[in-house]
Each structure stands twice: as structure tokens, then as C-alpha cells.
Design an enzyme around this catalytic site. Structure first.
Site, PDB file in Angstrom:
ATOM      1  N   SER A   1       9.108 -13.681  -4.279  1.00 30.05           N
ATOM      2  CA  SER A   1      10.351 -13.394  -4.985  1.00 30.05           C
ATOM      3  C   SER A   1      11.548 -13.843  -4.144  1.00 30.05           C
ATOM      4  O   SER A   1      11.427 -14.030  -2.931  1.00 30.05           O
ATOM      5  CB  SER A   1      10.433 -11.895  -5.301  1.00 30.05           C
ATOM      6  OG  SER A   1      11.482 -11.603  -6.194  1.00 30.05           O
ATOM      7  N   GLY A   2      12.706 -13.983  -4.782  1.00 27.74           N
ATOM      8  CA  GLY A   2      13.848 -14.635  -4.137  1.00 27.74           C
ATOM      9  C   GLY A   2      14.926 -13.729  -3.588  1.00 27.74           C
ATOM     10  O   GLY A   2      16.044 -14.191  -3.355  1.00 27.74           O
TER      11      GLY A   2
ATOM     12  N   ARG B   1      -4.765   1.986  -0.649  1.00 27.28           N
ATOM     13  CA  ARG B   1      -4.812   0.564  -0.339  1.00 27.28           C
ATOM     14  C   ARG B   1      -4.673  -0.357  -1.543  1.00 27.28           C
ATOM     15  O   ARG B   1      -5.327  -0.169  -2.571  1.00 27.28           O
ATOM     16  CB  ARG B   1      -6.133   0.225   0.371  1.00 27.28           C
ATOM     17  CG  ARG B   1      -6.137  -1.228   0.876  1.00 27.28           C
ATOM     18  CD  ARG B   1      -7.425  -1.643   1.524  1.00 27.28           C
ATOM     19  NE  ARG B   1      -7.271  -2.978   2.101  1.00 27.28           N
ATOM     20  CZ  ARG B   1      -8.251  -3.848   2.280  1.00 27.28           C
ATOM     21  NH1 ARG B   1      -9.486  -3.513   1.962  1.00 27.28           N
ATOM     22  NH2 ARG B   1      -8.022  -5.040   2.799  1.00 27.28           N
ATOM     23  N   LEU B   2      -3.813  -1.365  -1.382  1.00 27.76           N
ATOM     24  CA  LEU B   2      -3.793  -2.533  -2.246  1.00 27.76           C
ATOM     25  C   LEU B   2      -4.363  -3.672  -1.416  1.00 27.76           C
ATOM     26  O   LEU B   2      -3.739  -4.123  -0.455  1.00 27.76           O
ATOM     27  CB  LEU B   2      -2.371  -2.858  -2.714  1.00 27.76           C
ATOM     28  CG  LEU B   2      -2.233  -4.090  -3.617  1.00 27.76           C
ATOM     29  CD1 LEU B   2      -2.908  -3.844  -4.963  1.00 27.76           C
ATOM     30  CD2 LEU B   2      -0.760  -4.453  -3.826  1.00 27.76           C
TER      31      LEU B   2
ATOM     32  N   CYS C   1       0.850  -1.179   0.000  1.00 22.91           N
ATOM     33  CA  CYS C   1       0.000   0.000   0.000  1.00 22.91           C
ATOM     34  C   CYS C   1       0.888   1.232   0.000  1.00 22.91           C
ATOM     35  O   CYS C   1       2.112   1.140  -0.044  1.00 22.91           O
ATOM     36  CB  CYS C   1      -0.906  -0.001   1.233  1.00 22.91           C
ATOM     37  SG  CYS C   1      -1.935  -1.485   1.401  1.00 22.91           S
TER      38      CYS C   1
ATOM     39  N   ASP D   1      -5.158  -8.128   8.502  1.00 22.35           N
ATOM     40  CA  ASP D   1      -4.029  -8.598   9.307  1.00 22.35           C
ATOM     41  C   ASP D   1      -3.367  -7.456  10.066  1.00 22.35           C
ATOM     42  O   ASP D   1      -2.760  -7.661  11.118  1.00 22.35           O
ATOM     43  CB  ASP D   1      -2.999  -9.294   8.414  1.00 22.35           C
ATOM     44  CG  ASP D   1      -2.542  -8.409   7.261  1.00 22.35           C
ATOM     45  OD1 ASP D   1      -3.393  -8.043   6.433  1.00 22.35           O
ATOM     46  OD2 ASP D   1      -1.346  -8.082   7.187  1.00 22.35           O
TER      47      ASP D   1
ATOM     48  N   ASN E   1       1.418  -0.031   5.805  1.00 18.84           N
ATOM     49  CA  ASN E   1       1.802  -0.653   4.544  1.00 18.84           C
ATOM     50  C   ASN E   1       2.530  -1.935   4.907  1.00 18.84           C
ATOM     51  O   ASN E   1       3.648  -1.880   5.422  1.00 18.84           O
ATOM     52  CB  ASN E   1       2.722   0.288   3.750  1.00 18.84           C
ATOM     53  CG  ASN E   1       3.298  -0.377   2.513  1.00 18.84           C
ATOM     54  OD1 ASN E   1       2.742  -1.339   1.997  1.00 18.84           O
ATOM     55  ND2 ASN E   1       4.417   0.135   2.038  1.00 18.84           N
ATOM     56  N   GLY E   2       1.901  -3.079   4.683  1.00 18.66           N
ATOM     57  CA  GLY E   2       2.598  -4.303   5.044  1.00 18.66           C
ATOM     58  C   GLY E   2       1.699  -5.507   5.166  1.00 18.66           C
ATOM     59  O   GLY E   2       0.502  -5.454   4.854  1.00 18.66           O
ATOM     60  N   GLU E   3       2.296  -6.590   5.605  1.00 19.01           N
ATOM     61  CA  GLU E   3       1.598  -7.845   5.865  1.00 19.01           C
ATOM     62  C   GLU E   3       2.104  -8.402   7.190  1.00 19.01           C
ATOM     63  O   GLU E   3       3.315  -8.512   7.401  1.00 19.01           O
ATOM     64  CB  GLU E   3       1.860  -8.874   4.756  1.00 19.01           C
ATOM     65  CG  GLU E   3       1.460  -8.431   3.359  1.00 19.01           C
ATOM     66  CD  GLU E   3      -0.043  -8.298   3.168  1.00 19.01           C
ATOM     67  OE1 GLU E   3      -0.794  -8.850   4.001  1.00 19.01           O
ATOM     68  OE2 GLU E   3      -0.455  -7.659   2.183  1.00 19.01           O
TER      69      GLU E   3
END
Length: 578
Positions: A341-342, A50-51, A2, A98, A75-77
């Protein structure tokens, strides 16, 4: 991802100020195109773009506690939010987001709760009961955050520099693993892992412990209420992410919503190493694979837009960000909003080719520590902003806090590159996933040598960028670079070209100070350049610059060692499962 913007203590609660905040927040809307929110309390503003990844229907921000005296824009998870909710049963939650746990954790624990969060985040929290506020950023800086100060005494926070650079007299990148407290008067570190002081660890290498830690990191990141996929270049890191995600997808909540077919994505120039390797891994795993080809001209045409979004003039970052930026647009067009992603593996495990020259385990370990501490200025910045430019969220399991603790506690003797023992870079990771009974990957992929992303998409990409810069920057311009750009003076025409574009968007001295400088060889820190005297003559950030450290060099070293030791050479290191 976000976009957040917070302005606190600006001594102005007029409609004009509100309109200005909305205008600035709009500069972040590419990060969060799904909804916009704004909370105003006297002269404090919390804005959010917001995403929607978790709870798309009711998780709009800012978020609040029960009586709305505490507001937070995030902004985060937060991957452990369900566990945290169980510890907050006396609290009433308004949404399924969350991130709502942050407001309630603050109510319960005050400012001392940040280390309880397992995830990636940047947030600003306002306590209207005393007009105090805190801001915090995740441990490694996966999620971007900037802090600024206005002439009126206001403090600003924003996901990207472009939202505050015009209105703040001074600003800087918010340091990872820190909290800013208005009550305590500034920044302090909340993240203090054992590896941070760079003391050499002594824990013996256990391949199963390392494997289990990484599998848990990937499983956590399957938490989503929207379609997702994996960025798959065909290198070791992205291939392991895809293999582990696929192995555990069927039992995840995501599979119940979206099915167990894993989507993978790769980009490259026609005939590039990444396209070939990515296709091979996808075929082996049975994923729904999406290939995107671009031309050198496509990339050159996007450079200005890339620099505007990525907010850097660092050569390596721009080279690698451009194909990722182009790929993210294609991914979003397919309806995908989140990817794994790595990033991070090379820093933690010494995967860059120049680590071949590390003189001893102490310097090897210290360099990995330096690289991790700087990730927020390079790969984290690239991965986040390249994808967020198109409203896609990138999650990076290698930078999971628990995996990081396990990997950085290993005695670095096990990480050292020793061709005579068959140990190329990141051997500890390769060996951990070398399972004969249930293979994660084919052997030749598991032991594929490192390619930088900007190299792997096609070597002519970098050559094309250099040619383009040479046409726009004359010898005279470069010779006068120290007068035009006295700070972080560009040393090549390519660097000069990027710098001129950056200065057009971000002309303030505070902006240019957010970008690191110093010599580098194949992504090394300045300190590691000292490992090889010849490197000071070839400071190109491409992996190709680490001459003599590619496959041919390994074969020569192995042959020499075998000749010296005879045929009785035995590898004494533990194999997976032993």
C-alpha cells in the site's frame, strides 16, 4: 499482521488467569486467524494470534532461543532476517520465521539490537533467567502496540486496545521508535534519525538516488510465502508501488511460488475517480485487476464495526478506513493475505494540497516532520487495522527506514510547490520516476494531482456520511458537546456521531486520550492551519477543504508567473538521469 498480548508480573498464575488471557487474546484473533499460541512462565504470559505469511508450516509463536529461556511474541515482518541470520551462525534456529532472529539477537546483544531490525514490528520479549522483559515498536509505528498497567502492578502490552482496556487501570499507545525495559525502568527512544530534531537538511536532490531507494523498499516487501497484491487507487503513490513491484516481481522468490502475474485491487462508489484511474493504471501495467464497488449505505452500515476495529473517533481516519475495511474483506475472500500500500508518501514529501501554502522551506520541512511523527495515529493505524480486521497484512514501502532517510535528507527547497516551475506536490518523486526510455507510468498518471482516499472513492461518500450524522445528532446535542465530551470536544455532528460510537466500545478516559485532537485543514497539523487565515473558518479534514489549491489554482498561478516572467522562463531543476 498478527495479534500479540503480553501480561507480565500479574502475581497470579492460576488456571483462571490463564483462561482470562486466552479470552482477551481471542479479541485479537481477526488479526491472526491461522493459529494461537500461549507461553506461561510463573506470573508472566505471552499470547499470540498468528497470520502466517513467512514459513506457514513451522513459524508458530511465541518463538524461542535454543534452550527456551528467552521467549518472544512478535507482530511484524523483519525484511533483513536472512542477513541477520548470517551474523548469528553460532545460533541454532528452530523455524524459518523471519521473527525468530529477535530472540537470538537479544542473546547476542542484550537490549541494544533494535536498530538492527529492518522492518515493521511490535514485540514483547521475556528473559526467564531473571524475569526481565522488553517491548519495542518499529520506527514510525506501522505496527500498532498499546501499553497498560494493572492495579496489581502488572504491565500489559497488546496489538489493539480492546485486549487490555477492560483489565488495565491506565493504558496508552506505545510510542513508535521506543523500547520499554523492565531493567531500566521505562521507555526510551531507540530510533534517532537526523530528521527527528526537525533541523532543515541541505543535501541536493538526486532523482536517481531517490528512485533507487524506493525500488529497494518495494523489493524488500516482496518477501512472502503466501499470495499477495497491491492496493491500486490510480493515484501517484499506489501506481508507483504497483509499477515497481511488477518490474521486479519476476526475479523474486514470490514469483517462483505464485507466478509473475500481479494482482491489484481498488474500491470506490460507482463512477468514482479511483475506480477510473485504478483501471487505467492496471490496463497500462497489465495487472490482474479486481474492482470492488460499494454504496454509501454499505459504508454507513459498517461504521460501528469500523470504529470498533480501528479504535479511533478521528473523522478523517474513519472516512478513509471504511472503504479500506470493506475492500479488505473482499481481498481476503480471494485468498490473498498480504498487500502493498502507498501510505507515507504525502507526509514525507509534502503531498497534501495544503502544503501549497507553506510560506518557506523551513516551515515545509517542520510540517513534514510533524506529520511523520503522527502517522501512527492516522494513516498507519488505518492501513494496519482496516486490513487486519480481516486477516490481511498491509506493507508500506514509503515508510522504509532507508527510503525515509534519503527522502528526509533532501533540501526541502526542492520539495516546495512552485507552479511557475511546473512543480506540483511531490515533484521530487514524480521527476525521479519520469523515465522517457522505460516509462513506469503514463505522464498524466505520474502527474495526477492528489486525492485523499476518502475523496477518491467518490465525493458523495463524505456527503453521505455528513447527512447520516445530521439525522442522528441534533443541534441541541452538538451545542452541549463540551459538557458531554469535555476532552477533545467534537465540533461537528459527524465528529459527535463517531464519538458516541467510540465511547460505547471504549468508555475509559485513557481510551479517548489515545486519539489526537486539534484543528486541521485537509489533513494538516494544527500548526499548519496558521498558513492561511481563511482555513480557520473551514476546518474540514477533506482534501476538498483546501480551496484554491486544486488544478485550477495551479493553472492560474502558472499563467500569472508566465505573464510576469515572460517567455524566457527556464526550469533550473535537475531532470531524471542528468
Amino acid at each position: 499482521m498478527c495479534g500479540i498480548l503480553a501480561v507480565l508480573g500479574c502475581i497470579d498464575n492460576s488456571q483462571a488467569k490463564r483462561s482470562r488471557i486466552i479470552e482477551l487474546s481471542r479479541r485479537l484473533r481477526h488479526r491472526g486467524p491461522d493459529w494461537s499460541g500461549l507461553h506461561c512462565y510463573e506470573d508472566c504470559y505471552l499470547a499470540h494470534e498468528r497470520l502466517a505469511i513467512i514459513d506457514p508450516t513451522s513459524g508458530d509463536q511465541p518463538l524461542y532461543n535454543e534452550d527456551k529461556t528467552v521467549a518472544v511474541t512478535v507482530n511484524g515482518e523483519i525484511y533483513n532476517h536472512k542477513i541477520l541470520r548470517e551474523k548469528l551462525k553460532s545460533h541454532q534456529f528452530r523455524t524459518g520465521s523471519d521473527c525468530e532472529v529477535i530472540a537470538h539477537l537479544y542473546e547476542e546483544h542484550g537490549e541494544e539490537f533494535i536498530d538492527m531490525l529492518d522492518g515493521m514490528f511490535a514485540f514483547v520479549l521475556l528473559d526467564t533467567r531473571d524475569k526481565s522483559f522488553i517491548a519495542a515498536r518499529d520506527a514510525i509505528g506501522i505496527t500498532p502496540l498499546y501499553i497498560g498497567w494493572g492495579l496489581d502492578g502488572s504491565v500489559w502490552f497488546a496489538s489493539e486496545m480492546k485486549a487490555l482496556s477492560d483489565d488495565c487501570e491506565q493504558f496508552m499507545s506505545f510510542p513508535p521508535g521506543h523500547i520499554y525495559s523492565s531493567k531500566q525502568g521505562g521507555l526510551r527512544r531507540w530510533y534517532n534519525p537526523p530528521w527527528y530534531n526537525e533541523q532543515v537538511p541541505s543535501t541536493p536532490y538526486d532523482p536517481l538516488v531517490l528512485r533507487n531507494a524506493f525500488e529497494k523498499a518495494v523489493i524488500k516487501r516482496l518477501m512472502t510465502d503466501v499470495p499477495f497484491g497491491v492496493l491500486l487507487s490510480g493515484g501517484l503513490d499506489s501506481s508507483l508501488v504497483a509499477a515497481v513491484a511488477l518490474r521486479h516481481l519476476e526475479k523474486s522468490e514470490a514469483a517462483r511460488q505464485w507466478g509473475s502475474q500481479l494482482h491489484t485491487f481498488c474500491i470506490g462508489l460507482q463512477g468514482s475517480p479511483d475506480l477510473k484511474a485504478g483501471r487505467e493504471v492496471a490496463d497500462y501495467l497489465g495487472t490482474r485487476h479486481h474492482e470492488f464497488q460499494f454504496t454509501v449505505q454499505d459504508g454507513i452500515d459498517a461504521i460501528e464495526e469500523v470504529i470498533y476495529h480501528i479504535e479511533t473517533y478521528d473523522v478523517t481516519t474513519i472516512r478513509a478506513s471504511t472503504p479500506m475495511f470493506l475492500m479488505s474483506r473482499k481481498i481476503k475472500s480471494l485468498g490473498v493475505k498480504m498487500v502493498l500500500s502507498g501510505e507515507g508518501s504525502d507526509e514525507i514529501l509534502g503531498g497534501y494540497l495544503y502544503f501549497h501554502k507553506a510560506p518557506n522551506k523551513k516551515e515545509f520541512h517542520e510540517e513534514t516532520c510533524r506529520k511523520i511523527k503522527a502517522l501512527h495515529q492516522f494513516d498507519c493505524l488505518r492501513a494496519n487495522k482496516s486490513t487486519s480486521a480481516w486477516g490481511v497484512e498491509a506493507r508500506v514501502p514509503f515508510l522504509d527506514k532507508e527510503f525515509l532517510n534519503v527522502a528526509m535528507s533532501i533540501d526541502p527547497e526542492w520539495k516546495l510547490i512552485k507552479p511557475d516551475l511546473g512543480r506540483i506536490e511531490k515533484w521530487v518523486l514524480r521527476n525521479a520516476f519520469d523515465d522517457e526510455e522505460r516509462p513506469y507510468l503514463p505522464k498524466h498518471i505520474l502527474y495526477r494531482q492528489k486525492e485523499q482516499f476518502s475523496d477518491g472513492v467518490g465525493y458523495s461518500w463524505i456527503d453521505g456520511l455528513k447527512d447520516h450524522a445530521n439525522k442522528h445528532v441534533s443541534d441541541t446535542m452538538l451545542s452541549n458537546a463540551s459538557f458531554v465530551f469535555p476532552d477533545n470536544t467534537p465540533l461537528t455532528k459527524e465528529a459527535y456521531y463517531y464519538r458516541t460510537i467510540f465511547e460505547k466500545f471504549f468508555p475509559k478516559s485513557a481510551a479517548r486520550a489515545t486519539v489526537p485532537g486539534g484543528p486541521s485543514i485537509a489533513c494538516s497539523t494544527a500548526k499548519a492551519v496558521e498558513w492561511d487565515a481563511t482555513w480557520s473558518k473551514n476546518l474540514d479534514p477533506s482534501g476538498r477543504a483546501a480551496l484554491g489549491v486544486h488544478v485550477a489554482a495551479y493553472e492560474e498561478d502558472k499563467a500569472a508567473a508566465a505573464a510576469k516572467a515572460g517567455s524566457d522562463l527556464v526550469d533550473p531543476l535537475p531532470k531524471n538521469g542528468t
